[in-house]
Design a protein around this motif. Structure first.
Motif, short mmCIF file in Angstrom:
data_model
loop_
_atom_site.label_atom_id
_atom_site.label_comp_id
_atom_site.label_asym_id
_atom_site.label_seq_id
_atom_site.Cartn_x
_atom_site.Cartn_y
_atom_site.Cartn_z
N GLU A 13 -101.66 -31.09 46.33
CA GLU A 13 -100.64 -32.24 46.04
C GLU A 13 -101.42 -33.59 46.76
O GLU A 13 -100.76 -34.61 46.60
CB GLU A 13 -99.48 -31.93 46.76
N HIS B 154 -93.86 -35.86 51.69
CA HIS B 154 -93.18 -35.00 50.43
C HIS B 154 -92.71 -33.64 51.16
O HIS B 154 -93.45 -33.06 51.78
CB HIS B 154 -94.55 -34.69 49.56
N HIS C 73 -89.84 -30.21 50.14
CA HIS C 73 -88.98 -29.49 49.32
C HIS C 73 -87.71 -29.18 49.85
O HIS C 73 -87.61 -28.42 50.81
CB HIS C 73 -89.65 -28.02 49.40
N HIS D 137 -88.84 -28.99 42.23
CA HIS D 137 -89.85 -28.87 43.45
C HIS D 137 -89.41 -29.64 44.72
O HIS D 137 -89.07 -29.23 45.67
CB HIS D 137 -91.17 -29.66 42.63
ZN ZN Z 1 -94.83 -29.86 47.10
#
Ligand code: ZN
Length: 208
Positions: free
Chosen positions: A82, A101, A103, A178
């Motif tokens: 990522e 980022h 989840h 995601h």
């Molecule tokens: Zn991710």
């Protein structure tokens, strides 16, 4: 405790965020990645590190232009796939100084509210949206949505293509099924905005 996350060295600030996001269920296990820009590079969490126990040695310094690893805080640290999305964000938006980022369940549920082919999700016009510096009485703000892909490079490519043409209305995006990515002009702003986005997405997910 530092007054602002921006008063801490970048890796120390990101470690604090990792522990916080883990406790809130936004970085379960080793999920998610956090980065902070330093000139033409950024420090990012290494792949496979449990976020609830993250330490300052669990990072890599990556070059924005090509994603090359410049320095490992500890031998053996490998970049997450990522990392390509972080490269895209820093390359597209020079003002972005941090990119987070995670989840979260609410982000995934909210994204399911959008039509299958929709390229964005309308955020609810709540007071909290001011946290994204939007000062309208009845704001109609869209959160960009991207399809998930096993090959993260494809997501990063889609981000470059779309945002290269049309910058988003908020410094955030969501990958279906995601999680969310939020960036800011500093680590503190990115953190605040991630929290605000989660509030808005939780509302979306629960609203009838
Ligand atoms: Zn991710």
């Amino acid at each position: 405790m530092a007054k602002s996350l921006d008063d801490l060295p970048p890796r120390a600030a990101l470690v604090e965020i990792a522990h916080d996001f883990h406790a809130r269920g936004w970085m379960a296990g080793t999920a998610g990645n956090l980065s902070a820009r330093e000139d033409g590079h950024f420090w990012i969490t290494a792949s496979g590190k449990p976020k609830g126990r993250l330490e300052e040695k669990d990072f890599l310094l990556v070059r924005i232009t090509d994603g090359k690893v410049i320095e490992r805080a500890q031998a053996g640290n490998e970049p997450s796939a990522e990392t390509a999305i972080h490269c895209a964000i820093y390359a597209l938006f020079p003002e972005a100084r941090a990119c987070l980022h995670g989840h979260s369940v609410s982000a995934c549920l909210a994204a399911e509210r959008a039509k299958p082919k929709a390229e964005s999700l309308r955020l609810p016009p709540l007071e909290m949206i001011k946290g994204f510096d939007i000062w309208e009485r009845h704001p109609k703000v869209n959160l960009p949505l991207f399809d998930n892909a096993l090959d993260v490079g494809k997501i990063a490519q889609a981000v470059r293509q779309r945002f290269g043409k049309t910058p988003p209305e908020v410094t955030a995006m969501m990958v279906r099924g995601h999680g969310a990515t939020v960036w800011g002009s500093g680590v503190q702003q990115a953190y605040d905005r991630f929290e605000i986005l989660d509030f808005l997405l939780r509302y979306c997910a629960r609203a009838r």
